[in-house]
Write a protein that holds these residues in place. Sequence first.
Motif, PDB file in Angstrom:
ATOM      1  N   VAL A   1       3.214 -43.491-111.690  1.00 30.51           N
ATOM      2  CA  VAL A   1       1.969 -42.941-111.120  1.00 30.51           C
ATOM      3  C   VAL A   1       1.129 -44.055-110.489  1.00 30.51           C
ATOM      4  CG1 VAL A   1      -0.221 -41.828-111.726  1.00 30.51           C
ATOM      5  CG2 VAL A   1       1.921 -40.904-112.601  1.00 30.51           C
ATOM      6  N   ALA A   2       1.022 -45.182-111.182  1.00 32.16           N
ATOM      7  CA  ALA A   2       0.236 -46.298-110.637  1.00 32.16           C
ATOM      8  C   ALA A   2       0.839 -46.801-109.328  1.00 32.16           C
ATOM      9  CB  ALA A   2       0.162 -47.429-111.661  1.00 32.16           C
ATOM     10  N   GLY A   3       2.147 -46.979-109.303  1.00 34.87           N
ATOM     11  CA  GLY A   3       2.806 -47.463-108.093  1.00 34.87           C
ATOM     12  C   GLY A   3       2.757 -46.460-106.958  1.00 34.87           C
ATOM     13  N   TRP A   4       2.967 -45.193-107.296  1.00 36.04           N
ATOM     14  CA  TRP A   4       2.954 -44.147-106.274  1.00 36.04           C
ATOM     15  C   TRP A   4       1.570 -44.066-105.620  1.00 36.04           C
ATOM     16  CZ3 TRP A   4       6.616 -42.072-103.650  1.00 36.04           C
ATOM     17  CH2 TRP A   4       6.355 -40.940-102.873  1.00 36.04           C
ATOM     18  N   GLY A   5       0.528 -44.213-106.413  1.00 35.91           N
ATOM     19  CA  GLY A   5      -0.831 -44.201-105.859  1.00 35.91           C
ATOM     20  C   GLY A   5      -1.052 -45.336-104.878  1.00 35.91           C
ATOM     21  N   LYS A   6      -0.442 -46.473-105.154  1.00 35.74           N
ATOM     22  CA  LYS A   6      -0.580 -47.617-104.254  1.00 35.74           C
ATOM     23  C   LYS A   6       0.220 -47.407-102.958  1.00 35.74           C
ATOM     24  CE  LYS A   6      -1.438 -50.989-107.921  1.00 35.74           C
ATOM     25  NZ  LYS A   6      -1.670 -50.045-109.008  1.00 35.74           N
ATOM     26  N   VAL A   7       1.455 -46.936-103.099  1.00 32.75           N
ATOM     27  CA  VAL A   7       2.320 -46.759-101.924  1.00 32.75           C
ATOM     28  C   VAL A   7       1.796 -45.663-101.004  1.00 32.75           C
ATOM     29  CG1 VAL A   7       4.644 -46.027-101.215  1.00 32.75           C
ATOM     30  CG2 VAL A   7       4.368 -47.706-103.029  1.00 32.75           C
TER      31      VAL A   7
ATOM     32  N   ASN B   1      -1.373 -44.741-100.718  1.00 31.73           N
ATOM     33  CA  ASN B   1      -2.789 -44.933-100.422  1.00 31.73           C
ATOM     34  C   ASN B   1      -3.026 -44.757 -98.930  1.00 31.73           C
ATOM     35  OD1 ASN B   1      -5.069 -46.795 -99.441  1.00 31.73           O
ATOM     36  ND2 ASN B   1      -5.486 -46.597-101.622  1.00 31.73           N
ATOM     37  N   PRO B   2      -3.901 -43.806 -98.537  1.00 29.82           N
ATOM     38  CA  PRO B   2      -4.087 -43.530 -97.115  1.00 29.82           C
ATOM     39  C   PRO B   2      -4.675 -44.693 -96.320  1.00 29.82           C
ATOM     40  CG  PRO B   2      -5.626 -42.247 -98.449  1.00 29.82           C
ATOM     41  CD  PRO B   2      -4.708 -42.946 -99.392  1.00 29.82           C
ATOM     42  N   GLY B   3      -5.360 -45.597 -96.998  1.00 24.49           N
ATOM     43  CA  GLY B   3      -5.945 -46.731 -96.290  1.00 24.49           C
ATOM     44  C   GLY B   3      -4.946 -47.834 -95.990  1.00 24.49           C
ATOM     45  N   GLY B   4      -3.764 -47.755 -96.599  1.00 19.27           N
ATOM     46  CA  GLY B   4      -2.748 -48.776 -96.362  1.00 19.27           C
ATOM     47  C   GLY B   4      -3.130 -50.142 -96.880  1.00 19.27           C
ATOM     48  N   VAL B   5      -3.969 -50.184 -97.928  1.00 16.47           N
ATOM     49  CA  VAL B   5      -4.437 -51.477 -98.439  1.00 16.47           C
ATOM     50  C   VAL B   5      -3.444 -52.113 -99.415  1.00 16.47           C
ATOM     51  CG1 VAL B   5      -6.874 -50.953 -98.074  1.00 16.47           C
ATOM     52  CG2 VAL B   5      -5.801 -50.349-100.251  1.00 16.47           C
ATOM     53  N   TRP B   6      -2.400 -51.391 -99.775  1.00 14.52           N
ATOM     54  CA  TRP B   6      -1.340 -51.944-100.634  1.00 14.52           C
ATOM     55  C   TRP B   6      -0.077 -52.200 -99.826  1.00 14.52           C
ATOM     56  CZ3 TRP B   6      -1.833 -53.856-105.369  1.00 14.52           C
ATOM     57  CH2 TRP B   6      -2.993 -53.543-106.076  1.00 14.52           C
ATOM     58  N   VAL B   7       0.379 -51.187 -99.135  1.00  9.42           N
ATOM     59  CA  VAL B   7       1.531 -51.325 -98.244  1.00  9.42           C
ATOM     60  C   VAL B   7       1.118 -50.717 -96.911  1.00  9.42           C
ATOM     61  CG1 VAL B   7       3.246 -51.308-100.089  1.00  9.42           C
ATOM     62  CG2 VAL B   7       2.608 -49.169 -99.037  1.00  9.42           C
TER      63      VAL B   7
ATOM     64  N   ALA C   1      -1.985 -54.292 -95.790  1.00 11.06           N
ATOM     65  CA  ALA C   1      -1.401 -54.752 -97.052  1.00 11.06           C
ATOM     66  C   ALA C   1      -2.036 -56.069 -97.479  1.00 11.06           C
ATOM     67  CB  ALA C   1       0.102 -54.918 -96.908  1.00 11.06           C
ATOM     68  N   GLY C   2      -2.414 -56.134 -98.704  1.00 10.14           N
ATOM     69  CA  GLY C   2      -3.026 -57.331 -99.252  1.00 10.14           C
ATOM     70  C   GLY C   2      -4.515 -57.224 -99.445  1.00 10.14           C
ATOM     71  N   VAL C   3      -5.140 -56.240 -98.814  1.00  9.95           N
ATOM     72  CA  VAL C   3      -6.589 -56.093 -98.939  1.00  9.95           C
ATOM     73  C   VAL C   3      -6.979 -55.796-100.393  1.00  9.95           C
ATOM     74  CG1 VAL C   3      -8.566 -54.656 -98.282  1.00  9.95           C
ATOM     75  CG2 VAL C   3      -6.958 -55.428 -96.539  1.00  9.95           C
TER      76      VAL C   3
ATOM     77  N   PRO D   1      -3.096 -66.756-101.089  1.00 11.79           N
ATOM     78  CA  PRO D   1      -2.481 -67.044 -99.787  1.00 11.79           C
ATOM     79  C   PRO D   1      -1.309 -66.119 -99.452  1.00 11.79           C
ATOM     80  CG  PRO D   1      -2.775 -69.072-101.047  1.00 11.79           C
ATOM     81  CD  PRO D   1      -3.076 -67.934-101.972  1.00 11.79           C
ATOM     82  N   ASN D   2      -0.753 -65.479-100.455  1.00  8.84           N
ATOM     83  CA  ASN D   2       0.383 -64.574-100.266  1.00  8.84           C
ATOM     84  C   ASN D   2       0.047 -63.159-100.724  1.00  8.84           C
ATOM     85  OD1 ASN D   2       2.440 -66.628 -99.444  1.00  8.84           O
ATOM     86  ND2 ASN D   2       1.813 -67.467-101.412  1.00  8.84           N
ATOM     87  N   ALA D   3      -1.195 -62.770-100.531  1.00  7.46           N
ATOM     88  CA  ALA D   3      -1.673 -61.471-101.033  1.00  7.46           C
ATOM     89  C   ALA D   3      -0.862 -60.301-100.492  1.00  7.46           C
ATOM     90  CB  ALA D   3      -3.157 -61.288-100.704  1.00  7.46           C
ATOM     91  N   SER D   4      -0.451 -60.376 -99.252  1.00  5.73           N
ATOM     92  CA  SER D   4       0.330 -59.286 -98.662  1.00  5.73           C
ATOM     93  C   SER D   4       1.672 -59.135 -99.374  1.00  5.73           C
ATOM     94  CB  SER D   4       0.540 -59.541 -97.170  1.00  5.73           C
ATOM     95  OG  SER D   4       1.294 -58.508 -96.609  1.00  5.73           O
ATOM     96  N   VAL D   5       2.336 -60.241 -99.644  1.00  5.47           N
ATOM     97  CA  VAL D   5       3.620 -60.212-100.348  1.00  5.47           C
ATOM     98  C   VAL D   5       3.428 -59.670-101.764  1.00  5.47           C
ATOM     99  CG1 VAL D   5       5.497 -61.638-101.264  1.00  5.47           C
ATOM    100  CG2 VAL D   5       4.584 -62.086 -98.978  1.00  5.47           C
ATOM    101  N   PHE D   6       2.410 -60.170-102.456  1.00  9.55           N
ATOM    102  CA  PHE D   6       2.139 -59.709-103.816  1.00  9.55           C
ATOM    103  C   PHE D   6       1.791 -58.228-103.833  1.00  9.55           C
ATOM    104  CE2 PHE D   6       2.099 -64.137-104.874  1.00  9.55           C
ATOM    105  CZ  PHE D   6       2.454 -64.173-106.212  1.00  9.55           C
ATOM    106  N   SER D   7       1.142 -57.769-102.788  1.00  6.98           N
ATOM    107  CA  SER D   7       0.770 -56.364-102.694  1.00  6.98           C
ATOM    108  C   SER D   7       2.004 -55.470-102.698  1.00  6.98           C
ATOM    109  CB  SER D   7      -0.047 -56.149-101.422  1.00  6.98           C
ATOM    110  OG  SER D   7      -0.583 -54.861-101.383  1.00  6.98           O
ATOM    111  N   TYR D   8       2.965 -55.812-101.872  1.00  6.32           N
ATOM    112  CA  TYR D   8       4.221 -55.058-101.824  1.00  6.32           C
ATOM    113  C   TYR D   8       4.982 -55.170-103.148  1.00  6.32           C
ATOM    114  CZ  TYR D   8       4.023 -53.916 -96.849  1.00  6.32           C
ATOM    115  OH  TYR D   8       3.681 -53.398 -95.622  1.00  6.32           O
ATOM    116  N   MET D   9       5.004 -56.381-103.708  1.00  4.14           N
ATOM    117  CA  MET D   9       5.723 -56.598-104.965  1.00  4.14           C
ATOM    118  C   MET D   9       5.137 -55.743-106.088  1.00  4.14           C
ATOM    119  SD  MET D   9       6.404 -60.737-104.812  1.00  4.14           S
ATOM    120  CE  MET D   9       6.510 -60.857-106.565  1.00  4.14           C
ATOM    121  N   VAL D  10       3.824 -55.682-106.169  1.00  7.44           N
ATOM    122  CA  VAL D  10       3.175 -54.902-107.222  1.00  7.44           C
ATOM    123  C   VAL D  10       3.436 -53.411-107.013  1.00  7.44           C
ATOM    124  CG1 VAL D  10       0.938 -54.190-108.164  1.00  7.44           C
ATOM    125  CG2 VAL D  10       1.414 -56.605-107.800  1.00  7.44           C
TER     126      VAL D  10
END
Length: 175
Positions: free
Chosen positions: A41-47, A49-55, A59-61, A95-104
């Motif tokens: 549920v936590a991951g699905w909410g991130k993926v 997310n309509p704002g695209g702030v995770w993926v 991404a990375g915001v 510095p790698n927030a975008s990568v970490f965002s996708y990883m999380v």
Amino acid sequence: MTSIRTNLISEPHLTQFLFADTRLAPLWALIRIYVGYEWLVAGWGKVTNPGGVWVGEQAGVAVSGFLKGALTKTTGDHPDVQGWYAWFIQNVALPNASVFSYMVAYGEILIGLALILGLFTGLAAFFGGVLNANFLLAGAVSSNPVLFILATWLVLGWRVAGYWGLVDSHRHEMS
């Protein structure tokens, strides 16, 4: 030729019952599925997310905001975030927030699916615990302590926790 003598240490009856007895498979399955559901549920909410702030485009915001908030908790006599972890946040994660965002986001989904399905239970629980530990080290409490404890128990009881699951090769090895 040198031979190495090995001694096996017997497992105490209580831990054998808790972590290796298939009579507890229903309890472990419930714990495994609950923890898996929480991750999914936590991951699905991130993926999704309509704002695209995770993926997505931004991404990375969300990760940057979370990590910058963690850095505000590094002062005082008893800081919520330790100095060494603040260094990791500043020099590696931000510095790698975008990568970490996708990883999380995708990591949470993969952990959730693996636990729900009983696929590589011990490994999935271990990585769930690693994520929980990182969230806790960043000063986020929420459900993380409970999920960390349950993940630790699942790692200990992986044989029985995954007994009712997709990967059942260990069933034949247990006696």
